[in-house]
Design an enzyme around this catalytic site. Structure first.
Site, short mmCIF file in Angstrom:
data_model
loop_
_atom_site.label_atom_id
_atom_site.label_comp_id
_atom_site.label_asym_id
_atom_site.label_seq_id
_atom_site.Cartn_x
_atom_site.Cartn_y
_atom_site.Cartn_z
N HIS A 1 0.86 -1.20 0.00
CA HIS A 1 0.00 0.00 0.00
C HIS A 1 0.90 1.25 0.00
O HIS A 1 1.96 1.25 0.62
CB HIS A 1 -0.90 -0.01 1.23
CG HIS A 1 -1.96 1.05 1.19
ND1 HIS A 1 -1.69 2.35 1.53
CD2 HIS A 1 -3.26 1.00 0.82
CE1 HIS A 1 -2.81 3.07 1.37
NE2 HIS A 1 -3.78 2.27 0.95
N GLU B 1 -3.97 2.23 -7.34
CA GLU B 1 -4.28 3.32 -6.43
C GLU B 1 -3.34 4.49 -6.68
O GLU B 1 -2.24 4.54 -6.11
CB GLU B 1 -4.10 2.85 -4.98
CG GLU B 1 -4.98 1.67 -4.59
CD GLU B 1 -5.28 1.68 -3.10
OE1 GLU B 1 -6.43 1.87 -2.76
OE2 GLU B 1 -4.34 1.55 -2.31
C1 PEP Z 1 -6.73 3.47 0.40
O1 PEP Z 1 -6.14 3.91 1.36
O2 PEP Z 1 -6.41 2.36 -0.06
C2 PEP Z 1 -7.79 4.26 -0.19
C3 PEP Z 1 -8.24 3.92 -1.35
O3 PEP Z 1 -8.26 5.32 0.55
P1 PEP Z 1 -9.46 6.31 0.17
O4 PEP Z 1 -10.60 5.47 -0.34
O5 PEP Z 1 -9.77 7.01 1.44
O6 PEP Z 1 -8.96 7.23 -0.89
#
Ligand code: PEP
Length: 245
Positions: free
Chosen positions: A90, A158
């Protein structure tokens, strides 16, 4: 697949409220969508007693080895507690704990198919502006080169700049990156696996549909919006309504 990432949030009382709110709203009880909750590890036992069988629990990070790894949660412990997946790499692990691609590679390789890995990848805002998104992601995926992956190995795209910011790429841009990720993983893994790819970064009940309508978006990894069981249930319902028509 929909994963709730609670990060370092929650409490025993919050977990009880969360499931009450979730089950009040959750309306597709018979669908086989993989619904995962990744709470702080200390709450997993409690959550296992509150959840129903179609919901899985998992870790936010994992240590493949047992023994001399002070402070870490090992894969054997995760299995002992009934966890079925773990996020790995992450961006908050990469940023605040300085986890390198090499360390992330060590985790994926040594997990030895014991648990489903969800590998998180994504570019920073600077890299995005410089047009380096695919280059950065290719580099983050190289760690699985010549490795035989778990059949359910999953990637979460992400963008770092989208996490917790309220900003997201356009749904079509996400779709293009997901296709790219599937192609790269297929071409470099020993078993030519085409992985599911989740989108993560400021997903809410208001924008989820636009992402789920894209062909290569197989689900979402949700941080902030997953802390409310009712909103997370709404997102699951939107997913089932879009993908499982
Ligand atoms: C995450 O931390 O993996 C994430 C997607 O956070 P958020 O949905 O708050 O952007």
């Amino acid at each position: 697949m929909l994963i709730a990432n609670w990060k370092s949030n929650g409490s025993k009382a919050m977990a009880i409220d969360w499931f009450k709110n979730f089950f009040d709203k959750y309306s597709f009880k018979n669908h086989e969508t993989f619904i995962g909750i990744a709470p702080p590890f200390v709450y997993i036992d409690q959550i296992n007693s509150l959840k129903k069988s179609n919901i899985k629990t998992g870790l936010q990070d994992i240590e493949p080895f047992s023994g001399a790894r002070t402070g870490s949660i090992s894969a054997n412990m995760a299995i002992d507690l009934g966890c079925s997946f773990s996020m790995i790499g992450h961006s908050e692990r990469r940023e605040f704990f300085k986890e390198s691609n090499d360390q992330i590679k060590e985790k994926i390789i040594n997990l030895d198919k014991k648990i489903i890995p969800i590998l998180c990848v994504g570019e920073t805002e600077k890299e995005n502006i410089a047009g380096k998104t695919k280059h950065v992601i290719q580099n983050q995926l190289e760690i699985i080169k010549n490795h035989e992956l778990h059949d359910l190995f999953t990637v979460a795209y992400e963008p770092v700049w989208a996490i917790g910011s309220g900003q997201t790429p356009q749904a079509e841009e996400i779709n293009e990156i997901h296709k790219f990720i599937k192609d790269v993983v297929q071409s470099i893994s020993t078993n030519n696996l085409v992985p599911d790819v989740l989108y993560g970064g400021s997903v809410t009940d208001l924008n989820a549909m636009s992402f789920f309508e894209q062909d290569f978006v197989d689900g979402a990894l949700i941080g902030g919006a997953s802390l409310d069981g009712s909103i997370f249930a709404d997102i699951v319902n939107i997913f089932n309504g879009t993908k499982n028509k």
